[in-house]
Design an enzyme around this catalytic site. Sequence first.
Site, short mmCIF file in Angstrom:
data_model
loop_
_atom_site.label_atom_id
_atom_site.label_comp_id
_atom_site.label_asym_id
_atom_site.label_seq_id
_atom_site.Cartn_x
_atom_site.Cartn_y
_atom_site.Cartn_z
N GLU A 1 0.84 -1.20 0.00
CA GLU A 1 0.00 0.00 0.00
C GLU A 1 0.87 1.25 0.00
OE1 GLU A 1 -2.72 -0.23 3.26
OE2 GLU A 1 -3.70 -2.05 2.54
N HIS B 1 -8.06 1.18 1.94
CA HIS B 1 -7.89 0.82 3.35
C HIS B 1 -8.68 1.77 4.26
CE1 HIS B 1 -4.94 -1.50 6.13
NE2 HIS B 1 -6.09 -1.28 6.76
#
Length: 630
Positions: A490, A513
């Site tokens: 990420e 997220h």
Amino acid sequence: MNQTKYFIIDFDSTFTQVEALDVLAEISLKDNENQANAIEEIKSITDQGMDGCMSFRESLKKRLDIVNANQKDLPELVDRLSKLVSPSFQRNTAFIDKYRDQIYIVSNGFKDFIVPIVSKFGIKEENVFANEFIYNEAGAIIGFNEENMLSANNGKPNQIASLNLKGEVFVLGDGYTDYEIKKAGLAHKFYAFTENVRREKILNEADHEAPSLDEFLFSQKLERAHSYPKNRIKALMLENIHEGAIQRLKNEGYQVEIYPAGMTEDELVKAIKDVSVLGIRSKTQVTKKVLDNAKRLLSVGAFCIGTNQIDLNAALKKGVAVFNAPFSNTRSVVELALAEIIMLMRNLPDKMSEMHKGKWNKSANGSFEVRGKTLGIIGYGKIGSQLSILAESIGINVQYYDLEEKLALGNATACPSLEHLLKSSDIVSVHVDGREENKLIIGSNEFELMKHGVVFVNLSRGHVVDVDALARYIENGKIHGASVDVFPEEPLSNDHPFQSPLMGLKNTILTPHVGGSTLEAQENIADFVPSKIIEYINTGSTTNSVNFPNITLPTLSQAHRFIHIHKNEPGILAEINNILAKHGINIGGQYLKTNDIIGYVITDIDKNYQEEVIKDLKLVQGTLRFRVLY
């Protein structure tokens, strides 16, 4: 031979949080329509005098002319100022009591209101040196005693010189007139007091900054309320942690540094050296290398549910307690999971995308109700079990699989194996934790076992699903729709690019997220995690720590608390108690808890003991960390 120490303390913005004449103006001018402008003018004149830009006498005359007060205003002034004594002075009354003969209040303010306030703290009236009001017959304040040396320029140095103090003289104040004492060679050190106001010009002239009385007392090894000044506790908060958490730590007195994104390992290694409290979310990896470079780290706060981004064992061996927010964002994640399940069953992601492109595709093909479908939940913990309840309430049949035996809620049923769940579920939702054993638990074999047309949701951890395999099974039509909120890799911040093989696939929801990213969840986390860290630092309690033995301690009262963290080896507790006995120390209370790696011993003792005992306890073989609390 030790010299006698004398303490010269300013009153306005030092002993109290405010300038008294500013407060007096609020009282005397309360019925004046120009009150606000008058108060601002008084504050401006005060600042000019404090910074040395205007002579003190000129500053005083100008302010009194504007204030236009009366003797009858003073009782209210005293009452207000009594409630505005600086917090660090309020908590350090033991210091004031012990050194009352050597504490002098030397102020350019006025005895008329200073004496009634400081005398409540045990400071002698004869040790208060300040100006005096002059009143007319009607009680109006018409001036000040110009024969008082403190009414003149350079008044404080002249007043100190007249006292002829034989010993070390320390000055604690916030203004230029306080610095003048040191400048005249009449003080050993000048501490710029910044608990209430920070004047950069004065700080440049000071020997030291004192963000609180605690800092001054600590530096001089004097009687104090706190074993360690909170202003020396540095907190580093990463990844846009909620402002409520930042403010909570600031209110506690910590230095707080904010960084808006995650940090790489090398960046964090450089940043962590002097940090006592580290706050992260999901992107920053707290590795053994990071912890090895953390010289002062006491605690790590994970402002999220998961802690797989932290090397918990390395933290434990370093004596660093880790806290997270296991319940604070559960509802937010569950609501998103349920919403996405419904959207995928209705094939809405594609329809919404087409609408934005101007394509009207009104069709029931590929759209289904969730009622009567079977949801298979992998991981029946805090999130999985709550999803179970909400899903069942709208008519979904729920089954689950967990490695541990878990009590079924409502009408949910436990599956005997993961294979059974995958073969019999219309919807599969993953809610496992981030432990290494869960890496790639869902891959090609597991997707092959699922029903044709299954809906797949992962809001748990990025590394638990093989995303390349997921992409293939979406493309070949085996998976009707998928929602993914977490990814193996990420971006560190919103400014970094995102890449995934899932991008652009049909009926696929990709979110950054944000499962727990609601204002309600972040506010809950911002309250919960700092409260646990502060409690640990203040009392030693480790309730809800994810790596330390959990122990809840009583409030410390009239005692000192020894915190001893050590390797879990035989005989250490006995050695600790032998050292205490050797020094003639009686134990008021003792608490011990262990896990496989460490022992955590808390001992409450009387405040009177020799410093040598601390040195001996730190030398106990196997000691990881030792600190004293009071």
